[in-house]
Design an enzyme around this catalytic site. Structure first.
Site, PDB file in Angstrom:
ATOM      1  N   SER A 137       0.812  -1.220   0.000  1.00  0.00           N
ATOM      2  CA  SER A 137       0.000   0.000   0.000  1.00  0.00           C
ATOM      3  C   SER A 137       0.846   1.271   0.000  1.00  0.00           C
ATOM      4  O   SER A 137       0.355   2.334  -0.398  1.00  0.00           O
ATOM      5  CB  SER A 137      -0.941   0.012   1.217  1.00  0.00           C
ATOM      6  OG  SER A 137      -0.206  -0.083   2.430  1.00  0.00           O
TER       7      SER A 137
ATOM      8  N   ASP B 296      -2.944   7.162  11.249  1.00  0.00           N
ATOM      9  CA  ASP B 296      -2.119   6.499  10.232  1.00  0.00           C
ATOM     10  C   ASP B 296      -0.813   7.275  10.103  1.00  0.00           C
ATOM     11  O   ASP B 296      -0.758   8.329   9.465  1.00  0.00           O
ATOM     12  CB  ASP B 296      -2.849   6.456   8.892  1.00  0.00           C
ATOM     13  CG  ASP B 296      -2.074   5.685   7.826  1.00  0.00           C
ATOM     14  OD1 ASP B 296      -0.904   5.342   8.075  1.00  0.00           O
ATOM     15  OD2 ASP B 296      -2.633   5.436   6.739  1.00  0.00           O
TER      16      ASP B 296
ATOM     17  N   HIS C  59       1.265   5.793   6.090  1.00  0.00           N
ATOM     18  CA  HIS C  59       0.986   6.303   4.750  1.00  0.00           C
ATOM     19  C   HIS C  59       1.075   7.831   4.740  1.00  0.00           C
ATOM     20  O   HIS C  59       1.027   8.476   5.786  1.00  0.00           O
ATOM     21  CB  HIS C  59      -0.397   5.844   4.287  1.00  0.00           C
ATOM     22  CG  HIS C  59      -0.529   4.351   4.225  1.00  0.00           C
ATOM     23  ND1 HIS C  59      -0.962   3.602   5.298  1.00  0.00           N
ATOM     24  CD2 HIS C  59      -0.266   3.479   3.228  1.00  0.00           C
ATOM     25  CE1 HIS C  59      -0.965   2.320   4.963  1.00  0.00           C
ATOM     26  NE2 HIS C  59      -0.547   2.212   3.715  1.00  0.00           N
TER      27      HIS C  59
END
Length: 427
Positions: free
Chosen positions: A152, A404, A407
Site C-alpha cells: 500500500s 495512520d 501512509h
C-alpha cells in the site's frame, strides 16, 4: 502538537478562512492563489528557522552502508542526501485538481487544518532536484508500460504519480480487481500505462485480513516461490518500481519446498522462530536474482524502506504523529527497525550489483533510496485525517481516532519520490 514542534508566529496566517476553501472539503481557485501568497510568507519565516538549525552537512539520519552504493544520477551528486527547504510555490496539485487520490490519503478533503507540510522541497546537497515535469516525462515514456510492484505504500506513491501526470493528460482506469488492489491506468495521448501490482511480500502468500489490515489468522509465506501475480506480468513492463515494506514484520508461518520450516512471532505453536530478518533477506535475494537472470531486462528501480513515525505506540496500540514540521538536522536518528531493514536492503542490493558486474550481464537496476528524505518528514502522514473530519460531531477524544503514521498525505512529501524517479530515469 508533537513534542519539539511549535508554530512560529507567521503560521497563524495559515489558518485564515481565506486560505482554506470549503472547510477542508477542497481547494478552489481562490484557495490556490492564497496558497501561493501564503507560501511566500512561509518561505520567509521558515528560512529564518532553517538558517538557525540546518547546515549543508549530511544528516544523522544516514545509515552507514556496507559499501558505497552508486546512487548518483548526475556526476558526483547523490540525490538521496540532502535537506528539506521551504518551497513558497506549494504543491504541484491539490485534491481539487486531481481526482485520483484515495480517501485515506486525501488529507485536504478530510479536513487537516494545517498546510505547512505542503511547503517544502527536497534539495540534494550537491545539486538541484527539478520539480516533476509531466509533459517531459510522458513524452519520454510514449508507448511504454510501468509496473509498480509492492504494497500500500507503493500504491500511495502511484497516487502521487497519477496526479502529477494528469496535469498533462487525463488517464483512464482500464482495469481494477474487486478490492482495487491491482489497477491499471492508460494515458491515451501517449499510449502510456501505469500498473499497480499488489504483492506485499513479493513471495507467494496466503493472507486473511479484515478491512483494517488486521490479520484474522497466521499469514502463510512460501519463501521459494515468487508471487505469481507480478511474475506473470513482468515481461509486459518497460520500467519497474519494486519494494518491500512493513508487511514483513507481521506474524507469519514460513514454508519452503512444500514444508513448514519455521515462523515469525507465532504464539502457541511448536515452530522454530526464524525472524523477519530471515524472511526479508531471503526474499530480496530471490527477487534480485530473478531480475538479474531473467531474459526480459526492463529498467528496475528498487525502492528502499519507507519509515513510519508512530510515537507513543504503534498502529494498533494508540500510536500518534502530531508533528507539523520536518525534523531539524540531528533531531531524529530513526528507529531500530529502520536500521535493520534498510541495512538488509543495502547489503543485498550491493551483492546483486557486484554479481552482475562480475558476470558481465546487462541489468538496468537502480536504487531508489527514499529513506533519509522520508524519515525527516514526520509531518507528512495522514494521521487522524485518514478519515473524513475525524473530530467532527463533538468527538473530542483524540485517542479514539485511528492514526495512520505510515501512509502519506497526497499531495505531500511523497511527491518528492516521483521527482527522484524522473531524475533517475530521464538522466
Amino acid at each position: 502538537m508533537g513534542s519539539g514542534t511549535r508554530w512560529p508566529p507567521w503560521a497563524a496566517l495559515l489558518y485564515s478562512p481565506r486560505a482554506r476553501m470549503g472547510g477542508g472539503a477542497g481547494w478552489g481557485l481562490d484557495g490556490l492563489v492564497a496558497l501561493k501568497a501564503i507560501g511566500w510568507i512561509l518561505f520567509a519565516g521558515v528560512s529564518f528557522r532553517l538558517l538557525c538549525s540546518l547546515s549543508s552537512s549530511p544528516s544523522s539520519l544516514e545509515i552507514k552502508e556496507e559499501s558505497d552504493v552508486d546512487t548518483t544520477c548526475t556526476g558526483k551528486c547523490n540525490l538521496f542526501k540532502g535537506e528539506w527547504l521551504p518551497n513558497p510555490s506549494g504543491p504541484a496539485y491539490t485534491n481539487s485538481s486531481c481526482r485520483f487520490i484515495d480517501d485515506h490519503q486525501n488529507c485536504m478533503m478530510n479536513g487537516r487544518p494545517d498546510i505547512v507540510y505542503l511547503y517544502w522541497r527536497w534539495k540534494p546537497y550537491e545539486c538541484d532536484l527539478p520539480p516533476f515535469n509531466e509533459v517531459r516525462f510522458l513524452s519520454a515514456m510514449r508507448n511504454k508500460a510501468w509496473g509498480f510492484i509492492g504494497d500500500s505504500i507503493l500504491r500511495n506513491q502511484v497516487q502521487s504519480l497519477i496526479c502529477l501526470l494528469s496535469k498533462a493528460d487525463e488517464p483512464v482506469e482500464v482495469y481494477h480487481d474487486k478490492e482495487f488492489r491491482n489497477r491499471r491506468w492508460h494515458f491515451q495521448s501517449y499510449n502510456f500505462t501505469v500498473s499497480l501490482v499488489w504483492a506485499p511480500f513479493l513471495v507467494k502468500s496466503e493472507v486473511s485480513e479484515n478491512e483494517n489490515g488486521e490479520s484474522t489468522s497466521e499469514i502463510q509465506l512460501h519463501l521459494d516461490v515468487l508471487e505469481p501475480t507480478w511474475i506473470s506480468q513482468y515481461e509486459s513492463f518497460d520500467y519497474v518500481i519494486i519494494a518491500g515494506g512493513q508487511w514483513f514484520l507481521k506474524t507469519a508461518v514460513y514454508w519452503d519446498n512444500g514444508k513448514v520450516i519455521g515462523c515469525h512471532y507465532c504464539q502457541d505453536k511448536n515452530l522454530t522462530e526464524l525472524g523477519f530478518e530471515h524472511l526479508y533477506r531471503r526474499t530480496l535475494q530471490a527477487v534480485l536474482r530473478f531480475i538479474s537472470s531473467t531474459n526480459h531486462k526492463p529498467v528496475v528501480l528498487f525502492r528502499t524502506w519507507a519509515p513510519d513515525h508512530f510515537e507513543n505506540g504503534e498502529w494498533s496500540s494508540g500510536g500518534t504523529c502530531s508533528r507539523i514540521l520536518p525534523y531539524r538536522k540531528g533531531e531524529y536518528s530513526g528507529k531500530y527497525m529502520d536500521n535493520v531493514m534498510r541495512g538488509i536492503e543495502l547489503e543485498e542490493f550491493n551483492k546483486a550489483i557486484a554479481a552482475v558486474n562480475s558476470s558481465g550481464d546487462v541489468v538496468n537496476l537502480k536504487l531508489l533510496d527514499i529513506y533519509s528524505l522520508s524519515a525527516m518528514r514526520p509531518d507528512g502522514h495522514a494521521g487522524p485525517y485518514r478519515m473524513f473530519h475525524p473530530f467532527a460531531q463533538g468527538n473530542k477524544d483524540a485517542s479514539s481516532v485511528q492514526k495512520d503514521c505510515l501512509h502519506w498525505c497526497v499531495p505531500g512529501p511523497i511527491d518528492a519520490w516521483n521527482d527522484l524517479i524522473m531524475k533517475l530515469v530521464l538522466n
